[in-house]
Design an enzyme around this catalytic site. Structure first.
Site, PDB file in Angstrom:
ATOM      1  N   LEU A  17       0.878  -1.132   0.143  1.00 57.75           N
ATOM      2  CA  LEU A  17       0.063  -0.068  -0.114  1.00 57.75           C
ATOM      3  C   LEU A  17       0.755   1.140   0.048  1.00 57.75           C
ATOM      4  O   LEU A  17       1.876   1.232   0.635  1.00 57.75           O
ATOM      5  CB  LEU A  17      -0.786   0.152   1.194  1.00 57.75           C
ATOM      6  CG  LEU A  17      -2.035  -0.992   1.251  1.00 57.75           C
ATOM      7  CD1 LEU A  17      -2.481  -1.445   2.606  1.00 57.75           C
ATOM      8  CD2 LEU A  17      -3.029  -0.743   0.233  1.00 57.75           C
ATOM      9  N   HIS A  19       1.448 -10.682  10.012  1.00 55.01           N
ATOM     10  CA  HIS A  19       2.912 -11.186   9.419  1.00 55.01           C
ATOM     11  C   HIS A  19       3.326 -12.648   9.806  1.00 55.01           C
ATOM     12  O   HIS A  19       3.318 -12.858  11.006  1.00 55.01           O
ATOM     13  CB  HIS A  19       3.982 -10.104   9.399  1.00 55.01           C
ATOM     14  CG  HIS A  19       4.965 -10.582   8.715  1.00 55.01           C
ATOM     15  ND1 HIS A  19       5.010 -10.428   7.094  1.00 55.01           N
ATOM     16  CD2 HIS A  19       6.211 -10.889   9.054  1.00 55.01           C
ATOM     17  CE1 HIS A  19       6.407 -10.745   7.089  1.00 55.01           C
ATOM     18  NE2 HIS A  19       7.046 -11.269   8.136  1.00 55.01           N
TER      19      HIS A  19
END
Ligand code: GRF
Length: 194
Positions: free
Chosen positions: A92, A108
Site C-alpha cells: 500500500l 505477518h
C-alpha cells in the site's frame, strides 16, 4: 467499532476474525474486500452475509494510486473504524496508509523484526531456528515494521517442511489476530504474547 478486512486469497484469517466478532465483542465486520475478484475468501464472507468488494489490481498496471482510489471508494462507503489486512498481498502507498494510520493492522507470519517480507518459513528453516511464529502490528509506511500489538510463538520441529511450519504458524495466526483485534477495538494497544 466497524471493521473492514482486506484479503487476497482464501481468507482463513478473515474467517477467524469474523467468527470472533460475536455479539459481546466491541467490533463487527462491515466489509471484506480483495485485490483479486477470484479470492475464495470473498465467497466465504458473502456466505456469512458480510458485504464484499473486489478491485482487480491487474486492471491498473503499475498505477497503485488508481487501484487504491477505486478500493477506497468501497472502503469509505463502509465507513470502517479499523482496517485489518489479512493475507493481503499488495504493498500500500504511504498516502493510503496515512488515511488509516493508527487504525490499520496486519498479520505477518514471522516473529518480527525477524524475517520481514516474503518466504518467512523457508528463511526460518534455513536459519535453523527452533522457534517461529506470527506478529500482528500496526501498519506504517515501512513494510512489516509498525508497532507490535501481539505475537504468538510455535516450535520448529525436526523434519518440518515449509508447509508443515506454515500450517502450524497459520493456526497460531487464527488465535492471535482475534485476540489482538478484541483488545485493539476496546482501545487497548498493549501488546499480547501467546
Ligand atoms: C498466509 O501465508 C498467512 O501466513 C498470511 O497470509 C497468508 C494467507 O492467509 N498472513 P489467509 O488464509 O488468506 O488469511
Amino acid at each position: 467499532k466497524r471493521v473492514a478486512i482486506l484479503i487476497s486469497g482464501g481468507g482463513s484469517n478473515m474467517l477467524a476474525l469474523v467468527a470472533s466478532m460475536t455479539t459481546d465483542h466491541p467490533a463487527r465486520p462491515v466489509l471484506v474486500a480483495s485485490n483479486d475478484p477470484a479470492a475464495t475468501g470473498l465467497t466465504r464472507a458473502a456466505a456469512l452475509g458480510i458485504p464484499v468488494a473486489a478491485v482487480d489490481h491487474r486492471r491498473f498496471g503499475k498505477d497503485r494510486q488508481a487501484f487504491e482510489a477505486e478500493l477506497l471508494q468501497h472502503i469509505d462507503a463502509a465507513q470502517p473504524d479499523i482496517l485489518c489486512l489479512a493475507g493481503f498481498m499488495r504493498i500500500l502507498t504511504p498516502g493510503f496508509i496515512a488515511r488509516f494510520e493508527g487504525r490499520m493492522l496486519n498479520i505477518h507470519p514471522s516473529l518480527l523484526p525477524k524475517y520481514p517480507g516474503l518466504h518467512t518459513h523457508a528463511r526460518a528453516l534455513s536459519a535453523g531456528d527452533t522457534e517461529a511464529g506470527c506478529t500482528v502490528h500496526e501498519v506504517t509506511a515501512e513494510l512489516d515494521a509498525g508497532p507490535i500489538l501481539g505475537q504468538a510463538r510455535v516450535p520448529v520441529l525436526p523434519g518440518d517442511s515449509e508447509d508443515t511450519l506454515a500450517a502450524r504458524v497459520l493456526h497460531a495466526e487464527h488465535r492471535l489476530y482475534p485476540a489482538v483485534l478484541r483488545r485493539f477495538a476496546a482501545g487497548d494497544r498493549s501488546p499480547c504474547f501467546l
